[in-house]
Design a protein around this motif. Sequence first.
Motif, mmCIF file in Angstrom:
data_model
loop_
_atom_site.group_PDB
_atom_site.id
_atom_site.type_symbol
_atom_site.label_atom_id
_atom_site.label_comp_id
_atom_site.label_asym_id
_atom_site.label_seq_id
_atom_site.Cartn_x
_atom_site.Cartn_y
_atom_site.Cartn_z
ATOM 1 N N ILE A 56 0.868 -1.180 0.000
ATOM 2 C CA ILE A 56 0.000 0.000 0.000
ATOM 3 C C ILE A 56 0.901 1.225 0.000
ATOM 4 O O ILE A 56 1.730 1.386 0.894
ATOM 5 N N ASP A 57 0.738 2.057 -0.993
ATOM 6 C CA ASP A 57 1.542 3.271 -1.109
ATOM 7 C C ASP A 57 1.370 4.112 0.157
ATOM 8 O O ASP A 57 0.245 4.314 0.618
ATOM 9 N N PRO A 58 2.475 4.618 0.731
ATOM 10 C CA PRO A 58 2.369 5.448 1.941
ATOM 11 C C PRO A 58 1.443 6.646 1.784
ATOM 12 O O PRO A 58 0.777 7.036 2.749
ATOM 13 N N GLN A 59 1.362 7.209 0.589
ATOM 14 C CA GLN A 59 0.446 8.335 0.399
ATOM 15 C C GLN A 59 -1.007 7.898 0.595
ATOM 16 O O GLN A 59 -1.826 8.665 1.079
ATOM 17 N N VAL A 60 -1.289 6.655 0.245
ATOM 18 C CA VAL A 60 -2.653 6.142 0.395
ATOM 19 C C VAL A 60 -2.962 5.908 1.875
ATOM 20 O O VAL A 60 -3.948 6.409 2.403
ATOM 21 N N TRP A 61 -2.105 5.115 2.554
ATOM 22 C CA TRP A 61 -2.446 4.795 3.940
ATOM 23 C C TRP A 61 -2.268 5.994 4.871
ATOM 24 O O TRP A 61 -3.038 6.153 5.819
ATOM 25 N N LEU A 62 -1.297 6.863 4.595
ATOM 26 C CA LEU A 62 -1.161 8.080 5.412
ATOM 27 C C LEU A 62 -2.356 9.009 5.195
ATOM 28 O O LEU A 62 -2.874 9.599 6.139
ATOM 29 N N GLY A 63 -2.789 9.136 3.950
ATOM 30 C CA GLY A 63 -3.951 9.961 3.654
ATOM 31 C C GLY A 63 -5.212 9.424 4.324
ATOM 32 O O GLY A 63 -6.005 10.183 4.862
ATOM 33 N N HIS A 64 -5.369 8.108 4.295
ATOM 34 C CA HIS A 64 -6.515 7.472 4.953
ATOM 35 C C HIS A 64 -6.447 7.678 6.465
ATOM 36 O O HIS A 64 -7.453 7.949 7.111
ATOM 37 N N VAL A 184 6.612 -12.263 -0.806
ATOM 38 C CA VAL A 184 6.839 -12.276 -2.253
ATOM 39 C C VAL A 184 5.682 -11.577 -2.970
ATOM 40 O O VAL A 184 5.904 -10.744 -3.854
ATOM 41 N N ARG A 185 4.483 -11.895 -2.576
ATOM 42 C CA ARG A 185 3.294 -11.280 -3.190
ATOM 43 C C ARG A 185 3.291 -9.766 -2.975
ATOM 44 O O ARG A 185 2.982 -9.000 -3.887
ATOM 45 N N ARG A 186 3.630 -9.335 -1.752
ATOM 46 C CA ARG A 186 3.660 -7.904 -1.431
ATOM 47 C C ARG A 186 4.735 -7.203 -2.261
ATOM 48 O O ARG A 186 4.511 -6.139 -2.830
ATOM 49 N N ASN A 187 5.919 -7.817 -2.342
ATOM 50 C CA ASN A 187 7.008 -7.216 -3.120
ATOM 51 C C ASN A 187 6.659 -7.142 -4.611
ATOM 52 O O ASN A 187 6.995 -6.182 -5.278
ATOM 53 N N ARG A 188 5.987 -8.169 -5.113
ATOM 54 C CA ARG A 188 5.581 -8.181 -6.514
ATOM 55 C C ARG A 188 4.585 -7.049 -6.800
ATOM 56 O O ARG A 188 4.595 -6.448 -7.864
ATOM 57 N N SER A 189 3.734 -6.742 -5.827
ATOM 58 C CA SER A 189 2.723 -5.714 -6.042
ATOM 59 C C SER A 189 3.317 -4.304 -6.028
ATOM 60 O O SER A 189 2.637 -3.347 -6.416
ATOM 61 N N MET A 190 4.571 -4.155 -5.619
ATOM 62 C CA MET A 190 5.223 -2.831 -5.616
ATOM 63 C C MET A 190 5.620 -2.404 -7.022
ATOM 64 O O MET A 190 5.841 -1.242 -7.275
ATOM 65 N N ARG A 191 5.735 -3.338 -7.921
ATOM 66 C CA ARG A 191 6.215 -3.038 -9.272
ATOM 67 C C ARG A 191 5.175 -2.353 -10.101
ATOM 68 O O ARG A 191 4.041 -2.386 -9.971
#
Length: 191
Positions: A56-64, A184-191
Motif C-alpha cells: 500500500i503506497d504510503p500516500q494512500v495509507w497516510l492519507g486514509h 513475495v506477493r507484497r514485493n511483486r505488487s510494488m512493481r
Amino acid sequence: MMAKPAANAATTVPKPMLDAAELEAYLRARGRAAPVSRLDGLDGYLTAVLIGPKFIDPQVWLGHLLGERALLAAQESREHLAIQAVAHHHNRLSEAMAQFPYLYRPQLPAHHAGGLDPIFWSFGFLMATRLAPRAWKSMTNPDKPEHATFQALHPLLIGTTPIIEADVPAMAKGIIDLREHFKVRRNRSMR
C-alpha cells in the motif's frame, strides 16, 4: 589552508514530531474521519500495512489515516509533525519485524479485568485491511494456506476477551508468519 571536514562527523538530528500523547490526541481530534483514535489502534493499523498481501503506497495509507490535507501540510505544522510521528512508528515497527522478529510484540494495553486488551489493536488492523480488501480476502478462505494463520490470530483479531500475556508470543509469531507468507506477493505488487 582549509581544514578538512572530519569523516562521518555529521550527527543525525532527530526529526521533530509529535510525542505519543500528542499523536493520540491528534488522532482523537480527527473524530470519525480517522480509522483509529488510539496508539494501540495505530499499531494494529500499521501492522496490517506492513504484513499484508499487497503493498500500500504510503500516500494512500497516510492519507486514509491522517487525512489528505495532512499530506500537503507545511513543515513544522501539527499535521506535518503527526506524519513524522506515524512514519517513525511505522519504521520502528518495520525494523523490529525485519531485524528482530523474535522480539516483536503487538502493542496491547492492559485490560481492566486483567490480561491485555486486543479491541483497538484489532480494530486498527481490520481498518487497514480495507485498503486492499480483495488481497486480504484469502485470509477467510479455508482452502488457502494463510487461513490457518488467520485462525491462530482469531483471539487477537476478532476476540473481545482479554488476552493472557503468555499467549502474546504465539500471536506475534503468527503475525510474523503472515508477513513472511505474503512477502513475495507484497514485493511483486510494488512493481
